[in-house]
Write an enzyme that holds these catalytic residues in place. Structure first.
Site, short mmCIF file in Angstrom:
data_model
loop_
_atom_site.label_atom_id
_atom_site.label_comp_id
_atom_site.label_asym_id
_atom_site.label_seq_id
_atom_site.Cartn_x
_atom_site.Cartn_y
_atom_site.Cartn_z
N SER A 158 8.66 47.67 -11.47
CA SER A 158 7.44 46.87 -11.31
C SER A 158 6.98 46.25 -12.63
CB SER A 158 6.30 47.75 -10.80
OG SER A 158 6.72 48.44 -9.66
N GLN A 164 11.75 54.87 -14.14
CA GLN A 164 12.18 53.70 -13.37
C GLN A 164 11.37 52.47 -13.77
OE1 GLN A 164 11.07 53.93 -9.29
NE2 GLN A 164 12.19 52.11 -8.69
N GLY A 165 12.04 51.46 -14.30
CA GLY A 165 11.35 50.25 -14.75
C GLY A 165 11.61 49.08 -13.82
N GLU A 199 19.78 57.00 0.22
CA GLU A 199 18.77 58.06 0.12
C GLU A 199 17.67 57.78 1.14
OE1 GLU A 199 18.24 60.80 -1.32
OE2 GLU A 199 20.03 60.88 -2.57
N SER A 217 6.23 55.57 -14.08
CA SER A 217 5.88 57.00 -14.08
C SER A 217 6.64 57.74 -15.16
CB SER A 217 6.22 57.64 -12.72
OG SER A 217 5.59 56.96 -11.69
N SER A 272 4.98 49.47 -0.52
CA SER A 272 3.65 49.73 0.06
C SER A 272 3.71 49.80 1.60
CB SER A 272 2.68 48.62 -0.36
OG SER A 272 2.96 47.45 0.37
C1 LIG Z 1 1.46 56.43 -8.55
C2 LIG Z 1 2.38 55.26 -8.73
C3 LIG Z 1 3.59 55.44 -9.35
C4 LIG Z 1 4.45 54.35 -9.55
N1 LIG Z 1 5.62 54.56 -10.23
C5 LIG Z 1 6.42 53.49 -10.49
C6 LIG Z 1 7.59 53.66 -11.29
O1 LIG Z 1 7.92 54.76 -11.78
N2 LIG Z 1 8.35 52.57 -11.54
C7 LIG Z 1 8.05 51.33 -11.04
O2 LIG Z 1 8.80 50.39 -11.28
N3 LIG Z 1 6.92 51.13 -10.30
C8 LIG Z 1 6.10 52.18 -10.02
N4 LIG Z 1 4.96 52.01 -9.28
C9 LIG Z 1 4.58 50.64 -8.87
C10 LIG Z 1 4.74 50.39 -7.39
O3 LIG Z 1 6.08 50.26 -7.05
C11 LIG Z 1 3.93 49.12 -7.05
O4 LIG Z 1 2.56 49.44 -7.28
C12 LIG Z 1 4.13 48.70 -5.64
O5 LIG Z 1 5.43 48.16 -5.46
C13 LIG Z 1 3.09 47.62 -5.22
O6 LIG Z 1 3.07 46.58 -6.14
P1 LIG Z 1 1.71 46.06 -6.82
O7 LIG Z 1 0.98 47.24 -7.35
O8 LIG Z 1 2.07 44.97 -7.75
O9 LIG Z 1 0.84 45.49 -5.62
P2 LIG Z 1 1.05 44.10 -4.88
O10 LIG Z 1 2.49 43.86 -4.60
O11 LIG Z 1 0.30 43.05 -5.62
O12 LIG Z 1 0.30 44.39 -3.50
C14 LIG Z 1 -1.12 44.47 -3.41
C15 LIG Z 1 -1.48 44.69 -1.94
O13 LIG Z 1 -1.03 43.55 -1.16
C16 LIG Z 1 -0.16 43.99 -0.13
N5 LIG Z 1 0.91 43.00 0.05
C17 LIG Z 1 1.70 42.46 -0.93
N6 LIG Z 1 2.60 41.60 -0.38
C18 LIG Z 1 2.39 41.62 0.95
C19 LIG Z 1 3.00 40.98 2.06
N7 LIG Z 1 4.03 40.14 1.88
N8 LIG Z 1 2.54 41.23 3.32
C20 LIG Z 1 1.50 42.10 3.50
N9 LIG Z 1 0.87 42.74 2.49
C21 LIG Z 1 1.30 42.52 1.24
C22 LIG Z 1 0.40 45.31 -0.58
O14 LIG Z 1 0.78 46.11 0.50
C23 LIG Z 1 -0.78 45.92 -1.33
O15 LIG Z 1 -1.66 46.51 -0.42
C24 LIG Z 1 4.09 53.07 -9.07
C25 LIG Z 1 2.87 52.89 -8.42
C26 LIG Z 1 2.01 53.97 -8.25
C27 LIG Z 1 0.69 53.72 -7.56
#
Ligand SMILES: Cc1cc2nc3c(=O)[nH]c(=O)nc-3n(C[C@H](O)[C@H](O)[C@H](O)COP(=O)(O)OP(=O)(O)OC[C@H]3O[C@@H](n4cnc5c(N)ncnc54)[C@H](O)[C@@H]3O)c2cc1C
Length: 401
Positions: free
Chosen positions: A133, A130-131, A248, A165, A386
């Site tokens: 992020s 899944q692409g 889902e 992932s 998150s």
């Molecule tokens: C193990 C793992 C597997 C993953 N697999 C995939 C995958 O296969 N494909 C894919 O596309 N992505 C994947 N991801 C990415 C995942 O979807 C993102 O990490 C997630 O959406 C959070 O984005 P970020 O890491 O950029 O953090 P950010 O969005 O920068 O957030 C950082 C922190 O700020 C908080 N925050 C952000 N905005 C707000 C708000 N408006 N209000 C309150 N708090 C806020 C968040 O809750 C978090 O605690 C994976 C991540 C992990 C850890």
């Protein structure tokens, strides 16, 4: 449909039938590796073999319509089936393929796309990643910057995805990209299916704290994607993502995984000795286990409520958010309890992929991999939306704030 917390005679018979068949078709070596793995993710070769075996039985995509190879089972029967899969330590589905790409293609894809892509998802021949992020675009996906510029009969893709992932071993990427850089985010993002072997793609693995390197960063440098690999309409990316969320609703509850970890925790409690007695005989530990078990039962009932379409004053996506919040928190509770039960022993053999079977009664197989899993569970409040974002959604959807 009213909510049922107890299964009736027909469902009990269905469970027996499913259990017997899984026992018959699940290869013993795969089951053994699953039991002894230190990590969350399944070996791809095992997953492919298992999906092929399930496909032979017509069970590899239970939720799809029958005409595309689904089972026609009720939601409750599908619940029982997955419960049994996890209880038997079978490998997981390739979720992106079976629970994301398949349903979206069935609802919005062309006949040619369904014909081309659904059979290899069913048989495990083609595995998807899944692409979504990107560096700088996680929670706020609307800010994504990967671009797909139309040139004749192809898109030229440039940009980068991160935390993808399993991309290093997947065949295809289900990818969100901007097809209109001027337009509103909700109308400018499209869904592309990208062959990961296309020239111009570089996949870099990212080493994780639990010893795995399952997550990746994917770079696109003038990658050519045929227009036939656009899903549905250009600019329709958001509505397909929303469709999936409504479709889902229980996947992110992790209920079956959690139940399996509860069983393992019980096993740990019985096998790990403290002052010469099973540690579970100690009231402190039996109390903590009982609290966790009660929470898990409540969580299971919430899943059954959603599956039963219990009337609710809240929009349906609020149910999905509640299950995600509770499911990820319980993952952390139960794996944290395992590590606490083991104390410093939880760190033993941390790091290697699979361990040979243990014949040392002080180090039973069930001890292996506990710290790795607890660390991976920390990520469950981040991926798939998150914790904070889910709570924001609930505040809006359920509380009207
Ligand atoms: C193990 C793992 C597997 C993953 N697999 C995939 C995958 O296969 N494909 C894919 O596309 N992505 C994947 N991801 C990415 C995942 O979807 C993102 O990490 C997630 O959406 C959070 O984005 P970020 O890491 O950029 O953090 P950010 O969005 O920068 O957030 C950082 C922190 O700020 C908080 N925050 C952000 N905005 C707000 C708000 N408006 N209000 C309150 N708090 C806020 C968040 O809750 C978090 O605690 C994976 C991540 C992990 C850890």
């Amino acid at each position: 449909m009213s909510v049922k917390f107890q299964f009736d005679e027909n469902e009990a018979l269905f469970r027996q039938m499913v259990r017997a068949r899984i026992t018959e078709i699940l290869p013993a070596d795969i089951q053994d590796r699953q039991r002894r793995t230190l990590h969350n993710s399944t070996d791809l070769a095992d997953q492919r073999r298992w999906l092929a075996a399930l496909d032979g039985q017509g069970w590899s995509v239970p939720a799809w319509p029958v005409e595309y190879g689904g089972t026609g089972w009720s939601p409750l029967q599908r619940f029982i089936f997955e419960d049994e899969m996890y209880a038997a330590d079978a490998p997981e589905f390739n979720w992106i393929g079976s629970h994301m790409v398949g349903p979206v293609l069935i609802a919005f894809g062309s006949d040619a796309q369904r014909e081309r892509f659904l059979p290899p998802i069913r048989s495990g021949k083609e595995v998807w990643a899944q692409g979504f992020s990107e560096p700088g675009s996680g929670s706020d996906l609307a800010s994504l910057r990967t671009q797909a510029r139309r040139e004749g009969d192809r898109y030229i893709v440039n940009g980068s995805k991160i935390w993808t992932s399993g991309a290093f071993e997947a065949d295809w990427l289900f990818c969100l990209a901007k097809t209109d850089i001027q337009g509103k985010p909700q109308r400018s993002v499209s869904c592309l299916m990208i062959d990961l072997k296309t020239p111009g793609i570089t996949v870099r693995r990212i080493e994780q704290i639990n010893g795995e390197a399952h997550l990746c960063q994917v770079f696109f440098d003038d990658v050519e994607v045929p227009v036939e690999h656009l899903v549905g309409e250009e600019g329709g990316g958001w509505s397909y993502a929303k469709y999936l969320l409504d479709h889902e609703r229980t996947t992110s509850s992790f209920i079956f995984w959690i139940k399996r970890e509860l069983a393992r925790t019980r096993e740990l409690g019985r096998t790990v000795l403290y002052n010469g007695r099973p540690i579970i005989a100690d009231p402190h530990w039996s109390y903590r286990l009982a609290i966790a078990a009660a929470e898990i039962t409540a969580h299971e009932w919430s899943v059954l409520r959603v599956l039963s379409n219990e009337p609710s004053t809240f929009p349906i996506s609020a149910g999905a958010s509640v299950l995600k919040v509770k499911g990820s928190e319980i993952q952390q509770t139960i794996t944290g309890l395992q590590v606490d039960l083991l104390g410093e022993r939880a760190l033993r053999d941390f790091g290697s992929e699979h361990l040979p079977p243990s014949d040392d009664p002080n180090w039973p197989d069930v001890v292996q991999g506990r710290t790795s899993r607890a660390m991976m569970a920390r990520a469950s409040t981040i991926y798939g939306g998150s914790l904070q974002i889910q709570k924001n959604l609930l505040a809006k959807l359920a509380l009207g704030l």
